[in-house]
Design a protein around this motif. Sequence first.
Motif, short mmCIF file in Angstrom:
data_model
loop_
_atom_site.label_atom_id
_atom_site.label_comp_id
_atom_site.label_asym_id
_atom_site.label_seq_id
_atom_site.Cartn_x
_atom_site.Cartn_y
_atom_site.Cartn_z
N MET A 73 10.35 -24.92 26.88
CA MET A 73 11.48 -25.83 26.69
C MET A 73 12.76 -25.08 26.33
O MET A 73 13.84 -25.39 26.83
CB MET A 73 11.14 -26.85 25.60
CG MET A 73 10.23 -27.96 26.05
SD MET A 73 11.03 -29.13 27.17
CE MET A 73 10.67 -28.48 28.73
N SER A 260 13.05 -28.62 20.70
CA SER A 260 13.25 -27.90 21.96
C SER A 260 13.35 -28.86 23.13
O SER A 260 14.17 -28.69 24.03
CB SER A 260 12.11 -26.90 22.18
OG SER A 260 10.90 -27.59 22.43
N GLY A 261 12.50 -29.90 23.13
CA GLY A 261 12.54 -30.88 24.20
C GLY A 261 13.84 -31.65 24.20
O GLY A 261 14.48 -31.85 25.24
N VAL A 262 14.26 -32.06 22.99
CA VAL A 262 15.51 -32.81 22.87
C VAL A 262 16.69 -31.90 23.26
O VAL A 262 17.62 -32.34 23.94
CB VAL A 262 15.67 -33.35 21.43
CG1 VAL A 262 17.02 -34.00 21.24
CG2 VAL A 262 14.56 -34.35 21.13
N ALA A 264 16.59 -29.36 25.36
CA ALA A 264 16.56 -29.20 26.82
C ALA A 264 17.19 -30.42 27.49
O ALA A 264 17.97 -30.30 28.44
CB ALA A 264 15.12 -29.01 27.30
N PHE A 265 16.86 -31.58 26.95
CA PHE A 265 17.43 -32.82 27.48
C PHE A 265 18.95 -32.83 27.25
O PHE A 265 19.72 -33.17 28.15
CB PHE A 265 16.77 -34.01 26.78
CG PHE A 265 17.07 -35.34 27.40
CD1 PHE A 265 16.62 -35.64 28.67
CD2 PHE A 265 17.82 -36.28 26.71
CE1 PHE A 265 16.90 -36.86 29.24
CE2 PHE A 265 18.10 -37.51 27.28
CZ PHE A 265 17.63 -37.80 28.55
#
Lengths: 459, 200
Positions: A73, A260-262, A264-265
């Motif tokens: 991510m 990390s996901g947020v 990346a978004f």
Amino acid sequence: MTLAESLPLLMFLALGVLLFSGLPVAFVLGGVGLAFAYVGDWLGVFNAARLVIIPNRIFGGSVENLVLVAIPMFTFMGTMLEKSGVARDLLRCLQLLTWRIPGGLALSVVLMGTILAATTGIIGASVVMISMMALPVMVSQGYDQRLATGTIAASGTLGILIPPSIMLIIMADLMTLPVGTVFMAAVVPGLMLSALYLAYVVGFSALYPERAPPLPAEARPDSAAALGHLMVRSFLPPTFLIVLVLGSIFAGWATPTEASGVGAFGATLLALYNRSLNWAVLKEVCARSALTTAMLFGIFVGATCYAVVFRFLGGEEMIDNFILAMGVGPWGVLFVIMAMVFILGFFFDWIEITLIVLPVFGPIIANLDFGDHVGVWAGVDAAPLVWFTILLSVNLQTSFLTPPFGFALFYMKGVAPPEVTIQAIYRGIIPFVALQLIGLGLCVAFPALVLGLPSWLSS
Amino acid sequence: MRILALLSRGIDRVVLAAGTIASLLFVPLTLVIVYDVIQRKAIGYDNRFIDTPLYLSSTVLQELEWHLHGALFLLALGYAYVKDAHVRIELLRERFPWRRKVGFEAAGILLLLLPYCWFVINYGWGFAERSLLTNEGSATNGIPSRWVIKAFVPLGFVLLGLAGVSVLLKCIVRLSGSGENVGDEGPLGTPPSPSGPSTR
């Protein structure tokens, strides 16, 4: 020593020799590991049937591991950010802010490297971005090439030290430390290196103003209002990402994986907002991120095979005994490991050093007693290990810059204007490697630099 | 040689397709994490939300995250080899004459990569099979049928092994000197120019 007893040593030598054959590190690690397992089996010191646990280790270590999901991510986030145009605006703004100051361009490069470092966890993106945008300008303005290349390489390399950082995630995983704590511990040392670079640039420009000239008058901002507008536009996106990712981790609101996901978004939304995202770009970002992820985990999996066999053959005992036999005490051991990592950094990258050295030396470090020097820090478990991990990561900053094999030099050579010579790049990094070693020395002497922030934030 | 080059190209197509699918998993992976964070942090288990079909168990989502991550990197291992993205220590290699470079690559594939792949496929198969036979599920009410993701371990190494075979075929074609085009992307780089001395 019999042949069977010297197997771990031979295994280490075989790894070293074969790595220099230029075959992919991931395959060499896996292949050498298994070859020695079967040699051990043949010599009767090891039963190859025990290798049955390897798929289990691969699965448990690299797949069923929610913490490591942050690595793809953060890689994706960094690659996306490179495409989003955020960096371009930021550098332009910093250049305008520092246009009158001698060495202003170099100062803006350090600041930009620091800000980008807090938004990405990889270095390739930062070094390439800064080299492409700043190096041609600096060269055409008459900057000393050594100052220009050294500043860019060192500042871009901060990306992997200042959190979020995929290197810190891997280290935390190997040392079984909480990623959040390691992230917090790396903030002050990272900013300290950045401050050392700034001080060096200021000093250099004061001594040799003609080698770091300010921008000509026509480059000055049109008006205060225009500058203000540009500042808001260029600082808002990185600030947004830093608050989103680091803020939520440090506040204990989100795990590094969630952040990390947020992040990346968020980087994807920024690219969309800047109109730099379309289907082709998305596919390219995905493909490049997948290649980096596969490269990292290829080594991860190969190192797993290698480490399992090394342990089965008695390699850990061998190193334990060797260190004991040296009789140098905890400080001596620390010095030996740090010196070894520094020297390995000339030939290897952080990923090989981390994945080969850390599993082998981790248990030894855990048993070293630095007593009152590191002390007890409220809210920080395993403080000596956190401290050691950060020392290692500051030390590894040099591995990006030291020739013949420095990742940052490599990336820079690829995108530098033709008049920049490789000699200038090699000589340019010398003062910065010295500054990194000074930074390492400060972290060794004052563990509070490392452990103060995590202790303060968690209380 | 012609057949070998064609075979290599055919294998590449399979490996590249798997890699492209793997790379697109970044999209669902990001979305799953964001969805999970929103429903837990922003909506905060509001009962009016939990009762709707939009609510998905966080355990399932988090297990889905590492399932996607595992599938992503395992399926991309071979792809990264065909694209020459696996890190090497280039120090000596960049100075090798091309014959030695290609010869080393072929030897490395035969002696290190293929045995390594064979080993992980062989033991990984048993590993996934045991999971299927014991009907292993999630320990915490997450995603059932753990054997599916476990099977990606041998599958990833099948793709990596295929990539190895493909590069090996290219090495053979190059060394044969037949001049058959095997592309200049990938681990072998650009072919030696036909007019130049053959040592470089």
